[in-house]
Design a protein around this motif. Structure first.
Motif, mmCIF file in Angstrom:
data_model
loop_
_atom_site.group_PDB
_atom_site.id
_atom_site.type_symbol
_atom_site.label_atom_id
_atom_site.label_comp_id
_atom_site.label_asym_id
_atom_site.label_seq_id
_atom_site.Cartn_x
_atom_site.Cartn_y
_atom_site.Cartn_z
ATOM 1 N N MET A 72 -8.582 4.069 14.648
ATOM 2 C CA MET A 72 -9.860 3.594 14.084
ATOM 3 C C MET A 72 -10.885 4.732 14.047
ATOM 4 O O MET A 72 -11.691 4.817 13.118
ATOM 5 N N VAL A 73 -10.858 5.608 15.060
ATOM 6 C CA VAL A 73 -11.787 6.749 15.080
ATOM 7 C C VAL A 73 -11.596 7.606 13.819
ATOM 8 O O VAL A 73 -12.560 8.073 13.217
ATOM 9 N N PHE A 74 -10.339 7.757 13.396
ATOM 10 C CA PHE A 74 -10.082 8.544 12.183
ATOM 11 C C PHE A 74 -10.190 7.683 10.918
ATOM 12 O O PHE A 74 -10.667 8.133 9.885
ATOM 13 N N ALA A 75 -9.720 6.447 11.007
ATOM 14 C CA ALA A 75 -9.606 5.617 9.798
ATOM 15 C C ALA A 75 -10.972 5.180 9.262
ATOM 16 O O ALA A 75 -11.155 5.105 8.042
ATOM 17 N N VAL A 76 -11.941 4.909 10.144
ATOM 18 C CA VAL A 76 -13.246 4.431 9.667
ATOM 19 C C VAL A 76 -13.912 5.478 8.755
ATOM 20 O O VAL A 76 -14.223 5.186 7.597
ATOM 21 N N PRO A 77 -14.101 6.725 9.240
ATOM 22 C CA PRO A 77 -14.703 7.708 8.319
ATOM 23 C C PRO A 77 -13.813 8.036 7.124
ATOM 24 O O PRO A 77 -14.321 8.222 6.010
ATOM 25 N N ALA A 78 -12.479 8.075 7.342
ATOM 26 C CA ALA A 78 -11.576 8.416 6.222
ATOM 27 C C ALA A 78 -11.639 7.344 5.143
ATOM 28 O O ALA A 78 -11.723 7.654 3.943
ATOM 29 N N ALA A 79 -11.619 6.077 5.558
ATOM 30 C CA ALA A 79 -11.673 4.978 4.586
ATOM 31 C C ALA A 79 -13.013 4.968 3.862
ATOM 32 O O ALA A 79 -13.080 4.719 2.653
ATOM 33 N N TYR A 80 -14.078 5.272 4.598
ATOM 34 C CA TYR A 80 -15.410 5.325 3.976
ATOM 35 C C TYR A 80 -15.439 6.424 2.912
ATOM 36 O O TYR A 80 -15.928 6.214 1.799
ATOM 37 N N ALA A 81 -14.870 7.576 3.286
ATOM 38 C CA ALA A 81 -14.870 8.712 2.347
ATOM 39 C C ALA A 81 -14.104 8.353 1.080
ATOM 40 O O ALA A 81 -14.577 8.609 -0.035
ATOM 41 N N ILE A 82 -12.964 7.726 1.238
ATOM 42 C CA ILE A 82 -12.135 7.453 0.051
ATOM 43 C C ILE A 82 -12.708 6.281 -0.764
ATOM 44 O O ILE A 82 -12.511 6.205 -1.973
ATOM 45 N N ALA A 150 -4.561 1.179 8.719
ATOM 46 C CA ALA A 150 -5.985 0.997 9.056
ATOM 47 C C ALA A 150 -6.872 1.511 7.926
ATOM 48 O O ALA A 150 -7.845 0.851 7.538
ATOM 49 N N VAL A 151 -6.528 2.681 7.377
ATOM 50 C CA VAL A 151 -7.327 3.242 6.272
ATOM 51 C C VAL A 151 -7.288 2.288 5.079
ATOM 52 O O VAL A 151 -8.323 1.993 4.465
ATOM 53 N N ARG A 152 -6.102 1.792 4.765
ATOM 54 C CA ARG A 152 -5.961 0.882 3.603
ATOM 55 C C ARG A 152 -6.818 -0.372 3.802
ATOM 56 O O ARG A 152 -7.540 -0.795 2.904
ATOM 57 N N LEU A 153 -6.750 -0.978 4.984
ATOM 58 C CA LEU A 153 -7.503 -2.218 5.238
ATOM 59 C C LEU A 153 -9.010 -1.950 5.232
ATOM 60 O O LEU A 153 -9.791 -2.722 4.674
ATOM 61 N N LEU A 154 -9.416 -0.833 5.848
ATOM 62 C CA LEU A 154 -10.848 -0.536 5.922
ATOM 63 C C LEU A 154 -11.409 -0.125 4.565
ATOM 64 O O LEU A 154 -12.559 -0.431 4.249
ATOM 65 N N LYS A 155 -10.581 0.538 3.767
ATOM 66 C CA LYS A 155 -11.045 0.909 2.418
ATOM 67 C C LYS A 155 -11.383 -0.373 1.637
ATOM 68 O O LYS A 155 -12.414 -0.440 0.969
ATOM 69 N N ALA A 156 -10.511 -1.381 1.770
ATOM 70 C CA ALA A 156 -10.776 -2.657 1.081
ATOM 71 C C ALA A 156 -12.099 -3.249 1.569
ATOM 72 O O ALA A 156 -12.878 -3.799 0.783
ATOM 73 N N THR A 157 -12.370 -3.129 2.862
ATOM 74 C CA THR A 157 -13.627 -3.645 3.414
ATOM 75 C C THR A 157 -14.819 -2.889 2.831
ATOM 76 O O THR A 157 -15.783 -3.499 2.358
ATOM 77 N N PHE A 158 -14.756 -1.555 2.846
ATOM 78 C CA PHE A 158 -15.881 -0.761 2.327
ATOM 79 C C PHE A 158 -16.054 -0.974 0.818
ATOM 80 O O PHE A 158 -17.180 -1.004 0.327
ATOM 81 N N ASP A 159 -14.914 -1.129 0.106
ATOM 82 C CA ASP A 159 -15.001 -1.380 -1.349
ATOM 83 C C ASP A 159 -15.766 -2.672 -1.632
ATOM 84 O O ASP A 159 -16.445 -2.791 -2.647
ATOM 85 N N SER A 160 -15.610 -3.652 -0.725
ATOM 86 C CA SER A 160 -16.214 -4.960 -0.990
ATOM 87 C C SER A 160 -17.715 -4.989 -0.676
ATOM 88 O O SER A 160 -18.388 -5.978 -0.953
#
Lengths: 268, 350
Positions: A72-82, A150-160
């Motif tokens: 999550m430490v890596f996935a949250v910023p990575a998903a936000y960036a993407i 985690a990145v895939r799931l969080l990206k969907a969250t940030f996209d929404s």
């Protein structure tokens, strides 16, 4: 095409879809409940509270929680960036991040194993910590499998998240970083919790990469899935079944909590 | 004074081109245009949320083009208001004051004065998800005003409200503007809203300004075919003479057609009326025959979902509009005789 939407056709369609649903439901409930027929309930609890199984439970909970926190430490910023940034090669990065979800875990485990046989891998093991056939190897294997998810799931969250919220935040005196912490993360709260639960549950059940990197050593690198593997290999079917029930119980609890958060998200 | 000089911006495939505007201190300025004309992007450029490709924006002579949005001190109310769902009404209002680290007492004072101005005292502890559209709008305005902005930017503030609430809130917005005297830039696609609210307005079309002026200037002297089409070209009737007929009424005769209207100070040279305010019927309308005429349909022109009719009455040609379904129901053809009623309250005198 004439009559395709007529009443008998519609009825047939409903019957066909509900039958498929019924078949899958029966299949899964059937294979889980078949375990019960193999279980000697008098021995079940003594197996469950045996030293080996309690060790496997503790090790699994510890490694999967660590792997989830690190991912999550890596996935949250990575998903936000993407999700929120446009850059050249974004599609390629997106595809590379999907690879660990599609590739077989045992193949990823093999790649990790080979990596630790390179000079860089050996240097890491020599100077940082040992991974191969050790507990940190379990955490690393689980991290490798779950971080992309985690990145895939969080990206969907940030996209929404409607960008208007963040824009309003900026006009109200918040810098981009402050908006991330004060607006974006609170808006993503339920998505973050849901992603954490799902990735954690996936880490709990991870076997392929773990067994390749950390090996299957009793009372050392014995997570719950490895305990099933070892007990089945020694024809200790009842012990293996007890562990399966532990995994099913963890999965059910995780799904119940997940449903609570996702249903709250839908109503919000 | 806000000076927008030659600004251009790209947002995806959309381009805002060489926008020039001067907005006076305390003015209520409305940017109006059809959907996709670039209104929101223009507002976002002002708020610093869109990167400019060229040009500059000055407020009170200071160039704010390189200033990030958090330091521009502009109050922004976006479409659908974007109230933070994880905060209650009070927390939403003070959200912009938190980075300023002001005392609790001052915060409470500010909330109280805004709640009084916007009549939202009873909503302060409510979850924003439970608010109606009109309540959300007032809370969003309170949140924007809390930071004591130099300019208030409103993006389609009535967009998601029903007709009656929108009408009420237009009056309320006027009141806030009068009380605070804050320079306000309001963007909308709704002409009636623009006409009612604006001291001056700009018509935006495909990323370019078509015309800037007071509502009267824009409505009655459209400068381009687009503006004329967008507002619906008005009927401009040259009056030959007028008589005071008592009871506070005058009769103006324009092209041989006698039109009765309320008493007007000063000469009556021209009357103007929008096509949508000319009612057309194929049956003789009931009631007294004041401002009701018979005319002959000279031309029928479809325009979007409307049908425009040119009708000859006396020596003048009047332009009227009908929704397509009503036009088809009436079965009107060129050369047919129809009855016209002029909407008295919409007649303007020059």
């Amino acid at each position: 095409m004439k009559g395709f939407f007529s009443l008998p056709g519609e009825r047939l369609f409903h019957v066909a879809t509900l039958s498929a649903l019924g078949f899958l439901l029966l299949f899964f409930v059937g294979i889980i409940s078949s375990l019960a027929t193999y279980t000697d309930w008098r021995q079940f609890f003594s197996i469950l509270f045996s030293k080996e199984i309690l060790f496997a439970i503790r090790l699994t909970l510890f490694t999967s929680t660590m792997a989830t926190i690190i991912s999550m430490v890596f996935a949250v910023p990575a998903a936000y960036a993407i999700s929120k940034t446009n850059f050249r090669g974004k599609n390629i990065v997106d595809t590379i991040l999907d690879l660990p979800i599609v590739i077989s875990p045992i193949a990823l485990g093999a790649a990790l194993f080979v990596f630790f046989n390179t000079s860089l891998g050996r240097a890491l093991e020599g100077n940082l910590m040992r991974f191969v056939f050790e507990v940190p190897g379990i955490v690393l294997a689980q991290f490798t499998i779950i971080s992309a998810l985690a990145v895939r799931l969080l990206k969907a969250t940030f996209d929404s998240i409607n960008p208007r919220y963040e824009r309003v935040g900026r006009t109200l005196g918040y810098t981009k970083i402050k908006v991330f912490f004060k607006v974006t993360l609170p808006l993503a709260r339920n998505g973050l919790i849901a992603a954490s639960i799902l990735t954690w549950a996936r880490a709990v059940g991870e076997f392929g990469a773990t067994v390749t990197v950390a090996g299957a050593m009793k009372m050392k690198t014995e997570t719950l899935p490895i305990a099933i593997f070892l007990n089945l290999a020694q024809a200790e079917v009842e012990r293996a079944i007890a562990v399966v029930f532990v995994l099913v119980a963890i999965a059910v609890i995780a799904l119940v909590i997940l449903r609570r958060f996702t249903s709250r998200r839908q109503t919000s | 004074m806000i000076s927008i000089r030659n600004i251009s911006a790209n947002a995806g495939s959309f381009i805002l081109k060489d926008i020039n505007l001067e907005i006076k201190d305390g003015e209520y300025f409305v940017v109006v245009g059809p959907t996709g004309s670039g209104k929101t992007i223009l507002l976002e450029c002002l708020a610093g949320l869109q990167r400019l490709r060229g040009g500059e924006i000055l407020i009170s002579g200071k160039n704010i083009t390189p200033v990030p949005p958090e330091r521009r001190e502009l109050g922004y109310v976006p479409q659908d208001y974007a109230l933070f769902p994880f905060l209650d009404v009070r927390e939403n209002i003070i959200f912009g004051l938190q980075p300023k680290k002001i005392s609790k007492q001052e915060l409470e004072k500010k909330v109280s004065s805004l709640a009084n101005l916007l009549s939202i005292h009873h909503l302060l502890d409510r979850n924003v998800r439970t608010l109606s559209g009109g309540e959300k709008q007032r809370v969003a305005i309170a949140r924007a005003l809390a930071i004591s902005p130099k300019v208030l930017l409103l993006d389609e503030p009535m967009g998601s409200l029903d007709v009656r609430t929108a009408k009420y809130l237009r009056l309320e917005l006027k009141r806030y503007h009068e009380e605070l005297g804050i320079t306000t830039i309001h963007v909308t696609h709704n002409l009636i809203e623009a006409e009612e609210m604006a001291e001056r307005m700009a018509i935006l079309h495909m990323g370019q300004i078509e015309q800037v002026g007071t509502p009267d200037e824009v409505f009655f002297y459209p400068k381009s075919p687009f503006v004329a089409d967008f507002i619906g070209t008005p009927n401009i009737l040259d009056c030959d003479y007028y008589n005071d007929i008592g009871h506070g009424l005058i009769e103006a005769v324009c092209g041989g057609v006698p039109i009765i209207l309320p008493h007007h100070d000063g000469p009556v040279r021209k009357l103007t009326l929008l096509p949508r305010d000319v009612y057309v019927t194929t049956r003789t309308p009931p009631g007294p025959g004041i401002n009701r005429f018979r005319g002959t349909v000279m031309e029928i022109t479809p325009f979007s979902s409307l049908i425009k009719l040119t009708i000859k009455v006396g020596e003048i040609n009047l332009l009227a509009e009908l929704p397509q379904d009503i036009f088809e129901e009436m079965d009107i053809r060129t050369g047919h005789e129809v009855h016209l009623i002029l909407k008295l309250r919409s007649l303007r005198v020059y």
